[in-house]
Scaffold this motif. Structure first.
Motif, short mmCIF file in Angstrom:
data_model
loop_
_atom_site.label_atom_id
_atom_site.label_comp_id
_atom_site.label_asym_id
_atom_site.label_seq_id
_atom_site.Cartn_x
_atom_site.Cartn_y
_atom_site.Cartn_z
N TYR A 81 13.46 4.49 -1.66
CA TYR A 81 12.08 4.34 -2.13
C TYR A 81 11.05 4.73 -1.07
O TYR A 81 11.11 4.27 0.07
CB TYR A 81 11.86 2.90 -2.56
CG TYR A 81 10.44 2.55 -2.93
CD1 TYR A 81 9.82 3.15 -4.00
CD2 TYR A 81 9.73 1.60 -2.19
CE1 TYR A 81 8.52 2.82 -4.36
CE2 TYR A 81 8.44 1.27 -2.53
CZ TYR A 81 7.84 1.88 -3.61
OH TYR A 81 6.55 1.56 -3.95
N GLN A 82 10.12 5.58 -1.44
CA GLN A 82 8.98 5.93 -0.59
C GLN A 82 7.73 5.98 -1.47
O GLN A 82 7.81 6.21 -2.68
CB GLN A 82 9.19 7.28 0.08
CG GLN A 82 10.26 7.28 1.15
CD GLN A 82 9.79 6.58 2.42
OE1 GLN A 82 8.89 7.03 3.11
NE2 GLN A 82 10.40 5.44 2.71
N LYS A 83 6.56 5.80 -0.89
CA LYS A 83 5.33 5.91 -1.66
C LYS A 83 4.19 6.39 -0.77
O LYS A 83 4.22 6.28 0.46
CB LYS A 83 4.95 4.58 -2.30
CG LYS A 83 4.56 3.49 -1.32
CD LYS A 83 4.13 2.23 -2.07
CE LYS A 83 3.68 1.14 -1.10
NZ LYS A 83 3.23 -0.08 -1.81
N THR A 84 3.17 6.95 -1.42
CA THR A 84 1.97 7.41 -0.72
C THR A 84 0.98 6.25 -0.59
O THR A 84 1.20 5.16 -1.12
CB THR A 84 1.29 8.54 -1.49
OG1 THR A 84 0.73 7.99 -2.71
CG2 THR A 84 2.27 9.65 -1.85
N ARG A 85 -0.11 6.49 0.07
CA ARG A 85 -1.19 5.51 0.09
C ARG A 85 -1.92 5.54 -1.26
O ARG A 85 -1.72 6.46 -2.06
CB ARG A 85 -2.18 5.82 1.22
CG ARG A 85 -3.03 7.06 0.99
CD ARG A 85 -3.81 7.43 2.24
NE ARG A 85 -4.82 8.45 2.02
CZ ARG A 85 -4.60 9.73 1.86
NH1 ARG A 85 -3.35 10.18 1.89
NH2 ARG A 85 -5.58 10.59 1.70
#
Length: 349
Positions: free
Chosen positions: A251-255
């Motif tokens: 899992y990764q996400k942007t601001r």
């Protein structure tokens, strides 16, 4: 070029048909359980009867409790689904459009063996009035089948921005055939601009930064024309998983970009642990979400892969890339170490 560069390891269990891999499709429900409900207002329609009859209902907004109320009274002269027995088992279902994902559906009880069902039930939505006024109400009537093969009996769609809220009386409305906009899933969700690159193992020569395994680089640039859920705009961010792995490692996400339907993210993610043969079995899922304090709301997404329906020999529902998404992924596979640029429409997944 990017405000954030995240690098995480991604270890596949290659070519092993184990229960853990087989369960990834169910794990997927925790990632985008909301998106499964937005495939169509008409999901599960197996009928071919013509819409007929009328429905009686009233609309109201409770200012004190901030609640939208749909009082479903009754229906008359509905179509017959089971012609041999001359019966239908109808119920009423409502959606707020285009935000099906956020609000979900509401439905009444099922009334068996009648073409003139009486409900006298209230379907309730906790929603701010300002948000409600940019929605449409889709109210449809269905025949309930024990095996889930439900049949569409008719609908009515109301633009709530032009609704007379002083009218709280029950009124009769004719049921109509399906609306083309909802049938085709034509609610536009926006377009994502991104680039991807595959770096094969050993392709950068013998130097300290040469990856021992391959890497997939994903550069999320921007999204245009997002759904606006509130008058103030939308507070959006992008989530990324490399399926079949739905763990925290993947899992990764942007601001979060606030109050902007055309957010610029400029965010790069790097996944290592890839071997070239993994590219045909993996799928990069990028989803866009509206951020709120209590919960995040799905806006749309893309899935980059070969769209074969299989991952390591196991049938999975998330390997469903569109032709555009498949072509984008294939171009990356054929052009090692090169950035491939794309502009892909978001969809409901």
């Amino acid at each position: 070029e990017s405000d954030t560069a995240s690098e995480i390891s991604f270890q596949f269990t290659r070519h092993k048909k184990t229960p853990s891999i087989g369960s990834h499709s169910s794990d997927m429900a925790s990632v985008s359980s909301v998106s499964g409900s937005v495939l169509s207002v008409y999901s599960g329609d197996f009928g071919s009867v013509d819409a007929q009859g009328t429905v009686e209902f009233a609309l109201d907004y409770d200012e004190k409790n901030r609640e939208f109320q749909v009082h479903v009274s009754q229906c008359k002269d509905l179509a017959v689904v089971d012609e041999k027995k001359g019966r239908s088992d109808p119920y009423v279902k409502t959606y707020l459009l285009p935000d099906k994902a956020r609000m979900g559906k509401r439905k009444t009880s099922v009334k068996k063996r009648t073409l003139n069902p009486i409900y006298n039930e209230v379907l309730r939505y906790k929603i701010e009035k300002t948000v409600l006024l940019i929605q449409k109400l889709n109210l449809s009537v269905w025949h309930n089948d024990p095996l889930g093969r439900n049949s569409f009996l008719g609908e009515i769609e109301i633009d709530l921005a032009s609704w007379d809220w002083s009218n709280r009386k029950l009124n009769w409305y004719p049921l109509k055939p399906r609306s083309l906009s909802a049938v085709n899933g034509a609610d536009h969700r926006g377009v994502m601009s991104l680039s991807i690159k595959y770096v094969p193992p050993g392709s950068l020569g013998k130097w300290p930064k040469n990856p021992p395994s391959g890497e997939v680089h994903i550069w999320v640039k921007d999204v245009k024309d997002l759904l606006q859920l509130r008058p103030s705009g939308v507070d959006s961010f992008v989530k990324c998983y490399v399926l079949p792995d739905t763990s925290k490692k993947s899992y990764q996400k942007t601001r979060v970009i606030k109050r902007d339907t055309n957010p610029v993210f400029n965010h790069t993610i790097v996944y290592d642990g890839f071997h070239t043969e993994d590219l045909k079995d993996a799928c990069v899922e990028l989803t866009v979400w509206d951020h709120e304090k209590l919960t995040n709301h799905f806006l749309g997404g893309i899935r980059l892969g070969l769209g074969t329906g299989l991952s390591y020999g196991i049938s999975v529902d998330w390997m469903d890339s569109t032709q555009e998404e498949v072509a984008f992924w294939q171009e990356m596979m054929l052009a090692a170490n090169e950035w491939i640029e794309g502009l892909l429409p978001l969809r409901s997944l």
